[in-house]
Structure formats: structure tokens, C-alpha cells
Design a protein around this motif. Structure first.
Motif, PDB file in Angstrom:
ATOM      1  N   UNK A  11      27.097 -12.348  10.091  1.00 20.72           N
ATOM      2  CA  UNK A  11      26.608 -12.133   8.791  1.00 20.72           C
ATOM      3  C   UNK A  11      27.602 -11.423   7.753  1.00 20.72           C
ATOM      4  N   UNK A  12      27.875 -11.931   6.323  1.00 27.74           N
ATOM      5  CA  UNK A  12      28.661 -11.165   5.576  1.00 27.74           C
ATOM      6  C   UNK A  12      27.943  -9.879   5.092  1.00 27.74           C
ATOM      7  N   UNK A  13      28.495  -9.087   4.036  1.00 32.48           N
ATOM      8  CA  UNK A  13      28.049  -8.214   3.575  1.00 32.48           C
ATOM      9  C   UNK A  13      26.869  -8.839   2.362  1.00 32.48           C
ATOM     10  N   UNK A  14      27.275  -9.784   1.945  1.00 32.38           N
ATOM     11  CA  UNK A  14      26.434 -10.550   1.233  1.00 32.38           C
ATOM     12  C   UNK A  14      25.265 -11.240   1.780  1.00 32.38           C
ATOM     13  N   UNK A  15      25.358 -11.583   2.974  1.00 28.42           N
ATOM     14  CA  UNK A  15      24.079 -11.996   3.673  1.00 28.42           C
ATOM     15  C   UNK A  15      23.315 -11.133   4.093  1.00 28.42           C
ATOM     16  N   UNK A  16      23.589  -9.878   4.705  1.00 33.84           N
ATOM     17  CA  UNK A  16      23.111  -8.578   4.861  1.00 33.84           C
ATOM     18  C   UNK A  16      22.330  -7.955   3.858  1.00 33.84           C
ATOM     19  N   UNK A  17      22.957  -7.997   2.583  1.00 37.12           N
ATOM     20  CA  UNK A  17      22.309  -7.468   1.286  1.00 37.12           C
ATOM     21  C   UNK A  17      21.118  -8.337   0.900  1.00 37.12           C
ATOM     22  N   UNK A  18      21.090  -9.655   1.111  1.00 37.27           N
ATOM     23  CA  UNK A  18      20.337 -10.669   0.717  1.00 37.27           C
ATOM     24  C   UNK A  18      18.958 -10.596   1.598  1.00 37.27           C
ATOM     25  N   UNK A  19      19.161 -10.359   3.032  1.00 39.30           N
ATOM     26  CA  UNK A  19      18.370 -10.217   4.259  1.00 39.30           C
ATOM     27  C   UNK A  19      17.367  -8.920   3.862  1.00 39.30           C
ATOM     28  N   UNK A  20      18.029  -7.966   3.589  1.00 39.60           N
ATOM     29  CA  UNK A  20      17.459  -6.488   3.236  1.00 39.60           C
ATOM     30  C   UNK A  20      16.697  -6.462   2.146  1.00 39.60           C
ATOM     31  N   UNK A  21      17.135  -7.350   1.029  1.00 37.94           N
ATOM     32  CA  UNK A  21      16.496  -7.183  -0.191  1.00 37.94           C
ATOM     33  C   UNK A  21      15.044  -8.151   0.061  1.00 37.94           C
ATOM     34  N   UNK A  22      15.510  -9.267   0.921  1.00 38.28           N
ATOM     35  CA  UNK A  22      14.112 -10.014   1.038  1.00 38.28           C
ATOM     36  C   UNK A  22      13.013  -8.979   1.942  1.00 38.28           C
ATOM     37  N   UNK A  23      13.265  -8.297   2.744  1.00 41.02           N
ATOM     38  CA  UNK A  23      12.498  -7.353   3.579  1.00 41.02           C
ATOM     39  C   UNK A  23      11.870  -6.436   2.538  1.00 41.02           C
ATOM     40  N   UNK A  24      12.739  -5.976   1.502  1.00 41.36           N
ATOM     41  CA  UNK A  24      12.065  -4.884   0.519  1.00 41.36           C
ATOM     42  C   UNK A  24      11.118  -5.613  -0.251  1.00 41.36           C
ATOM     43  N   UNK A  25      11.098  -6.675  -0.843  1.00 45.54           N
ATOM     44  CA  UNK A  25      10.211  -7.319  -1.448  1.00 45.54           C
ATOM     45  C   UNK A  25       8.799  -7.449  -0.878  1.00 45.54           C
ATOM     46  N   UNK A  26       9.096  -7.934   0.484  1.00 47.39           N
ATOM     47  CA  UNK A  26       7.670  -8.011   1.256  1.00 47.39           C
ATOM     48  C   UNK A  26       7.186  -6.755   1.583  1.00 47.39           C
ATOM     49  N   UNK A  27       7.991  -5.674   1.825  1.00 45.51           N
ATOM     50  CA  UNK A  27       7.503  -4.353   1.857  1.00 45.51           C
ATOM     51  C   UNK A  27       6.524  -3.914   0.585  1.00 45.51           C
ATOM     52  N   UNK A  28       6.932  -4.271  -0.496  1.00 46.25           N
ATOM     53  CA  UNK A  28       6.387  -4.023  -1.669  1.00 46.25           C
ATOM     54  C   UNK A  28       5.028  -4.654  -1.923  1.00 46.25           C
ATOM     55  N   UNK A  29       4.770  -5.766  -1.112  1.00 43.87           N
ATOM     56  CA  UNK A  29       3.849  -6.648  -1.348  1.00 43.87           C
ATOM     57  C   UNK A  29       2.574  -6.230  -0.501  1.00 43.87           C
ATOM     58  N   UNK A  30       3.021  -5.906   0.998  1.00 42.43           N
ATOM     59  CA  UNK A  30       1.918  -5.463   2.008  1.00 42.43           C
ATOM     60  C   UNK A  30       2.092  -4.018   1.895  1.00 42.43           C
ATOM     61  N   UNK A  31       2.843  -3.080   1.497  1.00 45.66           N
ATOM     62  CA  UNK A  31       2.771  -1.654   1.398  1.00 45.66           C
ATOM     63  C   UNK A  31       3.643  -1.044   2.634  1.00 45.66           C
ATOM     64  N   UNK A  32       3.750   0.269   2.670  1.00 49.07           N
ATOM     65  CA  UNK A  32       4.518   0.984   3.372  1.00 49.07           C
ATOM     66  C   UNK A  32       3.964   1.683   4.554  1.00 49.07           C
TER      67      UNK A  32
END
Length: 451
Positions: free
Chosen positions: A226-247
Motif C-alpha cells: 500500500x502507498x501512503x495514499x492507499x493507507x490514507x484512503x482506507x483509514x478515511x473509510x473507517x473514520x466515516x463508518x465510525x461516524x455512522x455507527x458510533x465510537x
């Protein structure tokens, strides 16, 4: 000595005489009457013999699941299940080794046949037989399996459910939130490099490399990073899911893809801020030193184990603290007792256990009894929440089987369920419903490992 029978004055005379020998204050008359009544009076445990092993193969539950039935000379039978996706032959090949054995000698039979199992699906036959033996013994002695394991630590088993993936984090987040709304208190998501594979500059790999999940090349040898770009996109994806389901609810992550160790570490570090419950099977379980590298470098718990057969590899992982959690699949790890041994040993090293499961309600109940009797169990999987007829395959327990995120531990003898023949017949992969299997009666060889 007077023979103990299923009933009659001889039994009472013998038991009262025994009470006198032991002292009147030790056993009361009520206790004397209760002891023989606890045994299934349709059976004589000491004379019980295995007479047959038969199979019915269920399809789309959601995977292919061979259910086995071990028959005896006294009409009592036991149910077990080969690991999802495995061949029924893994169990059938064991038939000639167990015919004539007393099924109540579970440990003896397990030690006899365990040499014929191996990791992943190849352990499925041994485990199916072991489950069926426990079911049989429980029915004969009229007790639930968990009681024979030493009793239970809990009446309910927490459940997490797999959830269909979406590349759209909003869609996936809503699906996970629906699980929470159903009552699940632990969530599970897939988080693979397929999410970013088509984004220019997100993944580097040799031209023509296969990204498929079933790629036979192990992670470290694919050249995929994974490149830094790929890692950043995957982390952002998880962040958006956390916002929906809660912490405030655990979310576990799996199916990352066949990426190298360095990419696992970099991705794991990027995901730390989202407080995931575990990162699962980032590389193959066999590579203890490499798993320890990842575990030592990443603050999110690292987990593995669904493809490990028998306790010894688990003990090595725990002893080295190469992972933070273990995750056996009882239909691979050696069955009910071996999995309890794994959990108990892991506890000595301070390692908790989750339980991987993706079969029918038969294997489900084997897992539930084991989880009830093992103190360090956190949570158990259910891969069939969206299969509408899954619960209907069995009778004898309350429905839904996974109710608001928990399995209720059954108190009926054995595994606590019987098959709903009509429903199971509707979902067979192939013709034949527990037909006789004489062709497997005499598959003999010299099986001894020493001269």
C-alpha cells in the motif's frame, strides 16, 4: 454384586446397600433415586457401540456444510458438522477407525483419529466426529455438553455478525448500524485493499498480480504494498463508518488482502485512532516472528487462529505474545474439548479468545457449549444472520438462535438440538439424507506413527 438395571427393585436394593456402606449421612434416599434417573434409560452406556457414520450435505448456509450423524447399537445418535466449505470425506474416512468404539470414550477416540486432521478445512472431519461424540454422551447421561466440560461461566454468548461489504462507506456504515439496531453489541467489517485497488497510486504491485482473496500466494511473497495514499484512503473509510455507527461499540476488521508485513504495520498504525477491536489475519498464522513484529508495532489488537488445528500452535503464539487475541474455529481447532483447552491455556498467558464460526446450528451449538465453559471467551461469530431458513434447521431451542446479539446456552442433553428433517432436506447440496455408508466401513491401514 447385583447388576444395576434401567429400573426395578434390584437397582434400589443395590443403591441403598451402597449408601449403607458409605454412611447414612452421605447420601439421602432422594439422592439415591435421582442418580440412576439421570441416565438415559433407553441406553446402557457401558455397552454402547458405534455402528454407523452418515452424512447430509447442506448448501448455502451460507456455505456448504456437511452434517454428520453417528449411530449406535442402542438407537441413540449424535450430530456433528464438518467445517464450512470442506469435503464430507474428511469425516467419512474416519468411519472405519471408530466403528465398534464406545462413543462415551471421547478423549480416547479423539487421540486415535486426530492424526488424520490438519489445518484449515482438513481438520473438519476430526472435529465433526468429536462434536457428535459429545452430543451422544450428553444424551446418554442426560446432561448438556457444557456440564461435562466442568460447568458454565455464562448463560449467554455475545455474538458478532459478518456484514456484506460495500465500497461506499455510507452504505456499509448504515448496514453495520442496522446490525447495532438489531441488538448486536459487537460489529465486524471487511477492510480490504480492493477498496482502493482501482485508485491510481494507491497500491503498488507487479504487473499481472492477482488481487483475488483466494490467491494461493502468501502475503509476504506477492510484492503487493500500500502507498501512503492507499493507507490514507482506507483509514478515511473507517473514520466515516465510525461516524455512522458510533465510537462506543467494538468493531473488528478482516480481509485486508495479501499485502506485505510493512504495509500491515503502516496500515495498522493509521487505523489506531479509530479504536478497532482487532485486526484479523493480516498475514498467515504460521509466521510467528512476523506476526510478533506487527503486534509489537501496532497498538490495535492483532488476532489470528481460524485455520489452526490443535492446541500446540496456539500455545506457541500465546507464549511468544505474537498476537493479542486468538480466534479458533472449533470445526478446525480440534473440536469442543480441544478448543476449551486452547482457551484455558491462552488465559494463563493473559490472552483472550474470540470464536470463529460459519456453519449450521449444529456446529453453532457445539461452539456455544464450549464458549459457555471457557472463561476467557469474548465473543463468537455468526455468519448466517441473513439466511432466512437458518434457524429453522433445528428444533428444541428458542428462536431466533442469535437473539439481539446473544446466543442463549441450551440446558437440554447433548448439544441441545435435533434436526428439522423437512427443512434440512429442502436445502441439500446433493441427493441423500443420512444414507448408509458401507463403502467406508473397511478403509484400513497401519496408522501408527511409531514402530
Amino acid at each position: 454384586m447385583t447388576k444395576i438395571s434401567a429400573g426395578g427393585s434390584a437397582r434400589r436394593t443395590f443403591m441403598k446397600g451402597l449408601a449403607g456402606a458409605l454412611g447414612a449421612g452421605l447420601w439421602t434416599g432422594d439422592t439415591l433415586e435421582a442418580i440412576p434417573q439421570n441416565v438415559n434409560t433407553n441406553s446402557n452406556p457401558s455397552a454402547l457401540k458405534i455402528t454407523d457414520l452418515r452424512v447430509a450435505v447442506v448448501a448455502r448456509a451460507p456455505m456448504t456444510c456437511p452434517i454428520i450423524r453417528i449411530d449406535t447399537n442402542q438407537g441413540v445418535y449424535g450430530l456433528g458438522e464438518v467445517r464450512d466449505g470442506a469435503s464430507k470425506n474428511y469425516a467419512l474416512m474416519l468411519k472405519s477407525r471408530i466403528l465398534g468404539e464406545n462413543p462415551c470414550n471421547i478423549d480416547r477416540i479423539f487421540r486415535k483419529i486426530k492424526q488424520f486432521g490438519s489445518h484449515a478445512r482438513q481438520g473438519g472431519g476430526v472435529c465433526a466426529v468429536e462434536m457428535a461424540l459429545w452430543d451422544l454422551a450428553g444424551k446418554v447421561y442426560n446432561v448438556p455438553v457444557y456440564q461435562m466440560l466442568g460447568g458454565k461461566f455464562r448463560d449467554r454468548i455475545r455474538c458478532y455478525a459478518d456484514t456484506t461489504e460495500s465500497h461506499d462507506p455510507k452504505v456499509y456504515g448504515e448496514r453495520l448500524k442496522q446490525r447495532r439496531d438489531q441488538g448486536f453489541t459487537w460489529l465486524k467489517m471487511d477492510l480490504g485493499i480492493d477498496l482502493v485497488a482501482n485508485v491510481p497510486g494507491a497500491v503498488t504491485m507487479p504487473v499481472g498480480t492477482n488481487l483475488a482473496y483466494f490467491n494461493p500466494v502468501q502475503h509476504m511473497f506477492t510484492g503487493i504494498e500500500l502507498s501512503e495514499k492507499g493507507i490514507s484512503l482506507m483509514a478515511e473509510y473507517v473514520g466515516r463508518i465510525r461516524e455512522i455507527v458510533g465510537w462506543d461499540i467494538p468493531i473488528s476488521a478482516d480481509h485486508f488482502g495479501h499485502i506485505g508485513v510493512n504495509s500491515c504495520i503502516r496500515l495498522g498504525k493509521a487505523l489506531e485512532k479509530y479504536n478497532l477491536a482487532w485486526l484479523e489475519d493480516m498475514i498467515p498464522w504460521q509466521h510467528t516472528e512476523l506476526l510478533k513484529q506487527i503486534t509489537d508495532a501496532v497498538d490495535t489488537p492483532i488476532l489470528t487462529g481460524e485455520d489452526i488445528y490443535l492446541k500446540e500452535p496456539f500455545l506457541e503464539l500465546c507464549r511468544r505474545h505474537a498476537v493479542d487475541m486468538i480466534h479458533p474455529d472449533l470445526a478446525t481447532s480440534g473440536g469442543i474439548l480441544e478448543t476449551k483447552k486452547i482457551g484455558d491455556a491462552a488465559q494463563e498467558y493473559g490472552v483472550p479468545m474470540a470464536m470463529h464460526f460459519a456453519g449450521t446450528p449444529v456446529s453453532c451449538m457445539a461452539n456455544v457449549h464450549c464458549a459457555a465453559a471457557t472463561e476467557n471467551v469474548l465473543v463468537m461469530e455468526n455468519h448466517s444472520v441473513d439466511v432466512p431458513w437458518w434457524d429453522d434447521m433445528v428444533l428444541g431451542i428458542d428462536k431466533p438462535i442469535c437473539n439481539k446479539g446473544f446466543y442463549v446456552v441450551p440446558d437440554k442433553p447433548g448439544l441441545g438440538v435435533t434436526l428439522n428433517d423437512e427443512v434440512v432436506r429442502q436445502h441439500l447440496l446433493e441427493p441423500g439424507y443420512f444414507e448408509p455408508t458401507p463403502e467406508w466401513d473397511k478403509d484400513r491401514s497401519n496408522d501408527r506413527h511409531w514402530s
